[in-house]
Design a protein around this motif. Structure first.
Motif, short mmCIF file in Angstrom:
data_model
loop_
_atom_site.label_atom_id
_atom_site.label_comp_id
_atom_site.label_asym_id
_atom_site.label_seq_id
_atom_site.Cartn_x
_atom_site.Cartn_y
_atom_site.Cartn_z
N PHE A 207 -2.42 -3.06 -3.65
CA PHE A 207 -2.27 -3.45 -4.61
C PHE A 207 -1.37 -5.41 -4.08
O PHE A 207 -0.49 -4.82 -3.18
CB PHE A 207 -0.91 -2.97 -5.64
CG PHE A 207 0.16 -2.38 -5.10
CD1 PHE A 207 1.40 -3.19 -4.91
CD2 PHE A 207 0.23 -0.90 -4.74
CE1 PHE A 207 2.02 -2.33 -4.25
CE2 PHE A 207 1.01 -0.25 -4.19
CZ PHE A 207 2.24 -1.49 -4.24
N GLU A 208 -1.02 -6.18 -5.64
CA GLU A 208 -0.96 -7.22 -4.83
C GLU A 208 -0.12 -8.07 -5.62
O GLU A 208 0.44 -7.31 -7.07
CB GLU A 208 -2.13 -8.59 -4.86
CG GLU A 208 -3.06 -8.50 -5.89
CD GLU A 208 -4.03 -9.66 -6.26
OE1 GLU A 208 -4.19 -10.21 -4.92
OE2 GLU A 208 -4.71 -9.75 -7.12
N GLY B 193 -3.28 -6.34 -11.53
CA GLY B 193 -2.70 -5.87 -10.20
C GLY B 193 -3.47 -5.39 -8.97
O GLY B 193 -3.22 -5.50 -8.17
N VAL B 194 -3.54 -4.11 -9.29
CA VAL B 194 -4.05 -2.98 -8.31
C VAL B 194 -5.64 -3.33 -7.86
O VAL B 194 -6.27 -4.00 -8.83
CB VAL B 194 -4.28 -1.52 -8.91
CG1 VAL B 194 -5.08 -0.67 -8.51
CG2 VAL B 194 -3.11 -1.32 -8.95
N TRP C 171 -12.52 0.12 -7.51
CA TRP C 171 -12.53 -1.56 -6.81
C TRP C 171 -11.67 -2.06 -8.37
O TRP C 171 -12.58 -2.11 -9.12
CB TRP C 171 -13.24 -1.80 -6.09
CG TRP C 171 -13.43 -0.48 -4.59
CD1 TRP C 171 -14.80 -0.23 -4.79
CD2 TRP C 171 -12.74 -0.66 -3.64
NE1 TRP C 171 -14.57 1.09 -4.13
CE2 TRP C 171 -13.81 0.19 -3.30
CE3 TRP C 171 -12.10 -1.32 -3.16
CZ2 TRP C 171 -13.53 0.88 -1.86
CZ3 TRP C 171 -11.73 -1.24 -1.62
CH2 TRP C 171 -12.37 0.25 -1.21
N ARG C 172 -10.79 -2.80 -8.01
CA ARG C 172 -10.49 -4.32 -9.50
C ARG C 172 -12.08 -4.75 -9.27
O ARG C 172 -12.42 -5.17 -8.28
CB ARG C 172 -9.50 -4.61 -8.76
CG ARG C 172 -9.22 -5.72 -10.53
CD ARG C 172 -7.81 -6.59 -9.78
NE ARG C 172 -8.55 -7.69 -9.00
CZ ARG C 172 -6.94 -8.21 -8.52
NH1 ARG C 172 -5.74 -8.00 -8.82
NH2 ARG C 172 -7.20 -9.98 -7.65
N GLU C 173 -12.32 -4.76 -10.37
CA GLU C 173 -13.03 -5.65 -11.09
C GLU C 173 -12.75 -7.19 -10.49
O GLU C 173 -12.93 -7.69 -10.77
CB GLU C 173 -13.90 -5.79 -11.99
CG GLU C 173 -15.05 -4.18 -12.79
CD GLU C 173 -14.92 -4.26 -14.62
OE1 GLU C 173 -15.19 -5.50 -14.83
OE2 GLU C 173 -15.15 -3.04 -14.72
N GLY C 174 -15.04 -7.87 -9.84
CA GLY C 174 -14.35 -9.03 -9.70
C GLY C 174 -13.66 -9.49 -7.90
O GLY C 174 -13.14 -10.46 -7.12
N CYS D 130 0.89 -1.38 0.02
CA CYS D 130 0.35 0.38 0.15
C CYS D 130 0.83 1.55 0.22
O CYS D 130 1.38 1.13 0.67
CB CYS D 130 -0.90 -0.24 1.72
SG CYS D 130 -2.51 1.37 1.47
N LEU D 131 0.27 2.30 -0.78
CA LEU D 131 1.15 3.31 -1.19
C LEU D 131 -0.41 4.83 -0.65
O LEU D 131 -1.08 4.35 -0.89
CB LEU D 131 1.76 3.75 -1.83
CG LEU D 131 2.59 2.79 -2.62
CD1 LEU D 131 3.12 3.94 -4.10
CD2 LEU D 131 3.97 3.24 -1.71
N PHE D 132 -0.03 5.51 0.75
CA PHE D 132 -0.55 6.71 0.81
C PHE D 132 -0.28 8.81 0.83
O PHE D 132 1.03 7.43 1.41
CB PHE D 132 -1.76 6.46 1.14
CG PHE D 132 -2.26 5.96 3.31
CD1 PHE D 132 -2.06 6.64 3.96
CD2 PHE D 132 -1.49 4.65 3.04
CE1 PHE D 132 -2.16 6.68 5.32
CE2 PHE D 132 -2.20 4.57 4.04
CZ PHE D 132 -1.76 5.22 6.11
#
Length: 830
Positions: A790-791, A801-802, A821-824, A744-746
């Protein structure tokens, strides 16, 4: 016989090949397992294995899958001179193993590589082949694994013994030129190396210019196995023009001399080009700018800011011009000869130099010009169009337009919500999107029509863009000229010091913006550039999408239109305070603005519930005016890298190594000097001296390495953050992702601070931490939004992969409209 036997035993216990120095000559190499460029997540099959914890000592012939292809490790042998051709592991890695009879600290001297792992710990590389990288490494007893990522040229590496527990590395010193007769104190930047496994405190550097007074500089505590480019004081003395002076440097610890070195300083006359050093507010480092002074010292002259091309030193840029009787020429460094392409910290360096030099030289602000060549030509476009108030003219020579048109940048297709957010983060690099800011500027475009480096299409592209919006400008293609050209014996190189261009600049002058009847302004990021003349864009509705305003003064008041603006302000000179209320027509709506009691104040309007309203207040939690975004912008304001120590030994080792790696990278790419400090050692009264209270000008940006379970400062600094990272999970608002593989970055404002920020590099476990190791956020043209989770799949599929990303609202809380949000893959509700 007894003596011979003893000697035989000694030689077998300490074989000759184990003695330092050791040159790395034989190993294994693999090619074609990475795909990079200016992207936030380069693809990398080897790094994927490292992150997953499955990377093992490679064997010859062993295969790695990369996409649909298979690559194999092959034997690698250096040339006779010790060098290895870059093509031997292009797009891949080289692996070496070094056997040591006992644990020891060595100095890794390597060049031509992108980065390195030594026993799994990352170290900055030397991709540009500067040759001054000397990094301390901890070698264990037995085999030691050294893995090098490919760089740009030939590679060589060796391990050498440290000369002492701490020492100077003068191969990358930032030194001033001494000005004849000037004895004012000065600054120099010199690398110190801590070659021990313990912190070093109480170090002092003593300097003495030949014949002058000694000056002592106390050095902050140096982390174990670290390098730090310290700012040291110099007291010059009155010298003779044309001579040189020795600078003696002594490194002292507890009254013991650890190292003594000499450097040579040039002494320059008042009419000669020279280096002027200064203390940067970006990171506390020593930087320089080159000055080509006017032929007399009278104040009020024009100032030409000249930005250099790739691989060019600023002093070389200044030397390419003949002296001008009417102008001082100033060449900033971009932080390095390659640096940041005049974006990111190159942009900040140019602005810092412009401000310092303008004050020192008492420049005429109405005659301030930006020009430059090649990469510096892009710099002239970028700086001139991003900050139209600062330059009355811009004159790029052989300049390229943007990363997307020339320099290898990949425009992210905004096909999904996440891709759109990352695409927007890169928008400030879109120079073509800012051409409307040239409305009040003089423009001169110069290019050789046979340029084989920067194609002339780049100049013609900007020419077409300016013509399309009806701008007037000068344009010249030099027939038959290549990239760098000089067609006559006149002083100065024609491709930068082109006589018709200089004559044109001499006559160029901007009218006061306060008197402008019409203002048209475009920005992608108000925290970087928000003002033109008497109008200011404070906040955007969609962060980092293009925002624009176009307003004119009318008999009755102000009238104009906006796009993607949440809040904007008008300077006092735009408002007729005799009218109360003062009418502002905005997007077809009339807003009556009270002026009574507001003489000399900016007038602010904000968009609320579908209409524009007068805003008489200013909210300290809003991101305007001094809080910055997106993530990369947090690396400024004399930032400190603070690593967490409250975790396991492995978690603490990662945080320390990552903070050290980032500091090395920022030194290498940006001539930087960020402090690295453990969380338990961070003391505001020591690291941020200033007025009592938490909201004082001395507050600095802090970059935290760790998570809420491993970092002692997390609760104090981030207790109200909408993102939280712990072992085994990442919480985003009321949703969470589970697993130890998350990174994670923020960024967030520091609580109670009007400017200072907190940046976070974090993971939910060792896999997530390792995933954060090599994010290329110090590479120009690479961009991230305010936050992202991300993973490891990013190393195989990029943005796919985000898991989630977004921009915060003006209150620095999650904004659902700016969150994707990543779909699925839905995060679970808490």
């Amino acid at each position: 016989m007894h003596l011979a036997l003893s000697l035989l035993l000694l030689l077998s216990a300490e074989p000759a090949q184990s003695k330092l120095p050791i040159e790395l000559r034989e190993g294994l190499a693999i090619r074609g397992v990475t795909r990079g460029g200016r992207v936030p997540f380069p693809l990398d099959a080897v790094q994927y294995a490292i992150v997953a914890g499955t990377f093992a000592k490679p064997e010859g012939g062993a295969e790695i899958e990369f996409g649909e292809a298979k690559r194999s490790w092959e034997r690698l042998v250096a040339e006779e001179d010790g060098s290895i051709r870059g093509s031997a592991f292009s797009g891949g890695y080289a692996y070496f193993e070094v056997e040591r009879p006992q644990r020891e600290v060595a100095i890794l001297e390597a060049t031509g590589h992108g980065m390195a792992y030594v026993n799994g710990e990352p170290l900055a590389g030397d991709p540009y082949g500067y040759g001054y990288s000397k990094l301390p490494v901890d070698l264990k007893e037995g085999p030691n694994a050294l893995l090098f990522a490919s760089g740009r040229g030939n590679f060589r590496a060796k391990l050498t013994p440290p000369p002492d527990s701490a020492f100077f590395n003068l191969s990358d010193a930032t030194l001033p030129d001494l000005l004849e007769g000037d004895s004012a104190p000065n600054w120099a930047g010199v690398i110190l190396v801590n070659a021990t496994r313990s912190p070093l405190t109480g170090l002092v550097v003593r300097t003495q210019v030949e014949g002058g007074k000694a000056a002592d500089t106390e050095i902050p505590a140096l982390e174990p196995l670290s390098t730090y480019k310290a700012a040291i004081r110099i007291v010059p003395f009155a010298t003779t023009e044309g001579s040189t002076a020795d600078l003696k440097l002594t490194l002292i610890h507890s009254d013991r001399m650890l190292d003594f070195q000499k450097a040579q300083l040039r002494v320059r006359g008042p009419r000669q080009t020279r280096k002027v050093t200064f203390l940067s507010q970006i990171d506390g480092s020593v930087q320089y700018y080159a000055l080509n002074p006017a032929t007399d010292d009278a104040p009020g002259k024009a100032l030409i800011l000249s930005t250099h091309g790739a691989s060019v030193e600023a002093i070389g840029q200044a030397d390419a011009y003949s002296p001008k009787p009417w102008a001082n020429l100033v060449a900033p460094t971009n932080r390095r000869p390659y640096g940041f392409d005049w974006e990111d910290w190159g942009r900040k360096d140019a602005l810092e130099v412009l401000d310092l030099a303008s004050q020192k030289l008492q420049a005429d602000r109405s005659r301030t010009y930006v020009t430059g060549h090649s990469m510096g030509g892009h710099g002239a476009w970028y700086l001139g169009l991003t900050f139209p108030d600062l330059f009355s003219a811009m004159a790029p020579s052989a300049g390229w337009v943007s990363f997307f048109s020339y320099a290898g940048g990949q425009r992210i297709e905004a096909s999904t919500g996440i891709a759109d957010l990352f695409s927007r983060a890169a928008n400030p690099s879109d120079t073509l999107g800012l051409v409307r800011n040239s409305s009040k500027q003089n423009v001169y475009i110069l290019h050789g029509d046979k340029d084989d480096n920067v194609p002339v299409r780049e100049a013609r592209s900007m020419k077409s863009a300016l013509e399309a919006i009806g701008r007037t400008f000068r344009y010249h293609e030099q027939p038959g000229a290549g990239h760098w050209w000089d067609g006559d014996a006149a002083p100065g190189a024609d491709c930068v010091d082109w006589p018709p261009l200089m004559e044109w600049l001499q006559a160029a002058k901007s009218e006061p913006f306060s008197g402008a009847r019409q203002v048209e302004f475009v920005t992608f990021n108000p925290s970087v550039s928000n003002t033109m003349s008497w109008i200011r864009i404070d906040l955007q509705r969609a962060p980092l999408a293009q925002s624009s305003v176009s307003f004119r003064k009318t008999i009755s008041g102000l009238s104009g239109v906006t796009s993607n603006v949440q809040r904007l302000s008008f300077a006092p000179e735009a408002i007729d305070s005799a009218k109360n209320p003062f009418p502002i027509e905005i997007d077809g709506q009339i807003v009556p603005v009270p002026t009574a009691g507001r003489a000399g104040a900016w007038i602010t309007l904000k968009w609320a519930e579908g209409r524009w309203v007068f805003d008489g207040s200013r909210f300290p939690t809003e991101s305007f005016p001094k809080h910055v975004r997106p993530f990369k912008e947090v690396f400024e304001n004399r930032m400190i890298f603070v690593y967490g120590t409250r975790g396991t030994s492995g978690e603490t080792a990662w945080a320390r190594a990552k903070a050290r790696f980032d500091a090395q990278q920022f030194w290498y790419r940006g001539n930087g000097a960020p402090l690295v400090v453990a969380d338990v050692d961070f003391k505001p009264e020591v690291h941020e001296p200033g007025p009592v209270g938490r909201d004082h000008p001395g507050l600095r940006n802090l970059i935290l390495y760790g998570n809420a379970d491993t970092h002692a400062l997390w609760g104090w600094l981030l207790g109200e953050s909408p993102l939280e990272v712990r072992r085994g999970r990442v919480r985003v608002g009321d949703r969470q992702f589970v697993g130890d593989q998350l990174a994670c970055l923020f960024l967030q404002p520091r609580k109670g601070a009007s400017r200072a920020m907190v940046g976070v590099v974090s993971g939910s476990g060792m896999t997530g931490f390792r995933l954060a190791d090599r994010l290329p956020y110090f590479v120009s043209g690479v961009a991230y939004p305010d936050w992202c989770v991300f993973e490891p799949a990013v190393l195989r599929t990029g943005l796919e992969g985000v898991l989630a990303a977004g921009y915060f609202g003006s209150d620095w809380k999650l904004d659902p409209a700016q969150t994707a949000w990543r779909e699925g893959v839905a995060a679970s509700k808490e």
